[in-house]
Design a protein around this motif. Structure first.
Motif, PDB file in Angstrom:
ATOM      1  N   ARG A  95      -2.202  -4.852  66.360  1.00 36.49           N
ATOM      2  CA  ARG A  95      -0.873  -5.441  66.454  1.00 36.49           C
ATOM      3  C   ARG A  95      -0.449  -6.065  65.115  1.00 36.49           C
ATOM      4  O   ARG A  95       0.618  -5.798  64.619  1.00 36.49           O
ATOM      5  CB  ARG A  95      -0.865  -6.497  67.564  1.00 36.49           C
ATOM      6  CG  ARG A  95       0.502  -7.004  67.873  1.00 36.49           C
ATOM      7  CD  ARG A  95       0.542  -7.619  69.257  1.00 36.49           C
ATOM      8  NE  ARG A  95       1.874  -8.164  69.502  1.00 36.49           N
ATOM      9  CZ  ARG A  95       2.208  -9.416  69.212  1.00 36.49           C
ATOM     10  NH1 ARG A  95       1.333 -10.234  68.692  1.00 36.49           N
ATOM     11  NH2 ARG A  95       3.433  -9.839  69.451  1.00 36.49           N
TER      12      ARG A  95
ATOM     13  N   CYS B 274      -6.338  -8.909  68.117  1.00 35.60           N
ATOM     14  CA  CYS B 274      -7.078 -10.120  67.781  1.00 35.60           C
ATOM     15  C   CYS B 274      -6.748 -11.248  68.765  1.00 35.60           C
ATOM     16  O   CYS B 274      -5.724 -11.201  69.447  1.00 35.60           O
ATOM     17  CB  CYS B 274      -6.771 -10.530  66.347  1.00 35.60           C
ATOM     18  SG  CYS B 274      -5.095 -11.129  66.110  1.00 35.60           S
TER      19      CYS B 274
ATOM     20  N   CYS C  26      -3.214 -12.685  68.535  1.00 37.11           N
ATOM     21  CA  CYS C  26      -2.175 -11.822  69.103  1.00 37.11           C
ATOM     22  C   CYS C  26      -2.241 -11.849  70.620  1.00 37.11           C
ATOM     23  O   CYS C  26      -1.221 -11.833  71.302  1.00 37.11           O
ATOM     24  CB  CYS C  26      -2.345 -10.387  68.611  1.00 37.11           C
ATOM     25  SG  CYS C  26      -1.727 -10.124  66.956  1.00 37.11           S
TER      26      CYS C  26
HETATM   27 ZN   LIG Z   1      -3.502  -9.596  65.663  1.00 42.10          ZN
END
Ligand SMILES: [Zn+2]
Ligand SMILES: [Zn+2]
Length: 141
Positions: free
Chosen positions: A10, A23, A26
């Motif tokens: 992302r 992650c 995100c």
């Molecule tokens: Zn991320």
């Protein structure tokens, strides 16, 4: 160096590998976005996808993803539709509208038939070339 890292799909940042390919930061952000969509939808049932996106600041694409993941239910939101991936017709289920699905199906069948025809033509050609070879062999006898 550890193989246990990845680039978040992302934001692109390097982070510890997770199951969802994004992650933790995100993931948290998505969770907040999801909550706000859900909350807004609960209060405004007649809302459209664009209105929901405008009101929550969550991108249309992301909301569609929530819908596809089954996290946002469209049962209680009669005006919530998303565009068919092929022609843009508003739909409420699957990725493409019924008429595009039909067309893709026809294209697929057509392609298969073409493939079959090509195979047959090839086989015929091969048959012909064998005959020529046989004839040549006979001539050389
Ligand atoms: Zn991320
Ligand atoms: Zn379509």
């Amino acid at each position: 160096m550890s193989l246990n890292v990845m680039n978040c799909t992302r934001c692109g940042k390097l982070c510890v590998r997770t199951v969802s390919e994004i992650c933790p930061a995100c993931m948290k952000e998505l969770e907040v976005q999801y909550e706000s969509c859900l909350h807004y939808l609960r209060e405004n049932r007649g809302i459209t996808l664009q209105e929901l996106s405008d009101a929550t600041g969550v991108s249309v694409k992301q909301i569609i993803r929530f819908i596809r993941e089954g996290r946002i239910s469209m049962v209680n939101a009669p005006n919530l539709t998303y565009p068919c991936e092929v022609c843009g017709t508003p739909i409420r289920e699957q990725a493409i509208c019924p008429s595009c699905r039909q067309r893709l199906m026809n294209d697929f069948n057509q392609a298969q038939q073409d493939e079959k025809r090509k195979d047959e033509a090839k086989q015929q050609q091969e048959g012909v070339s064998y005959q020529i070879k046989d004839r040549l062999r006979e001539r050389n006898k």
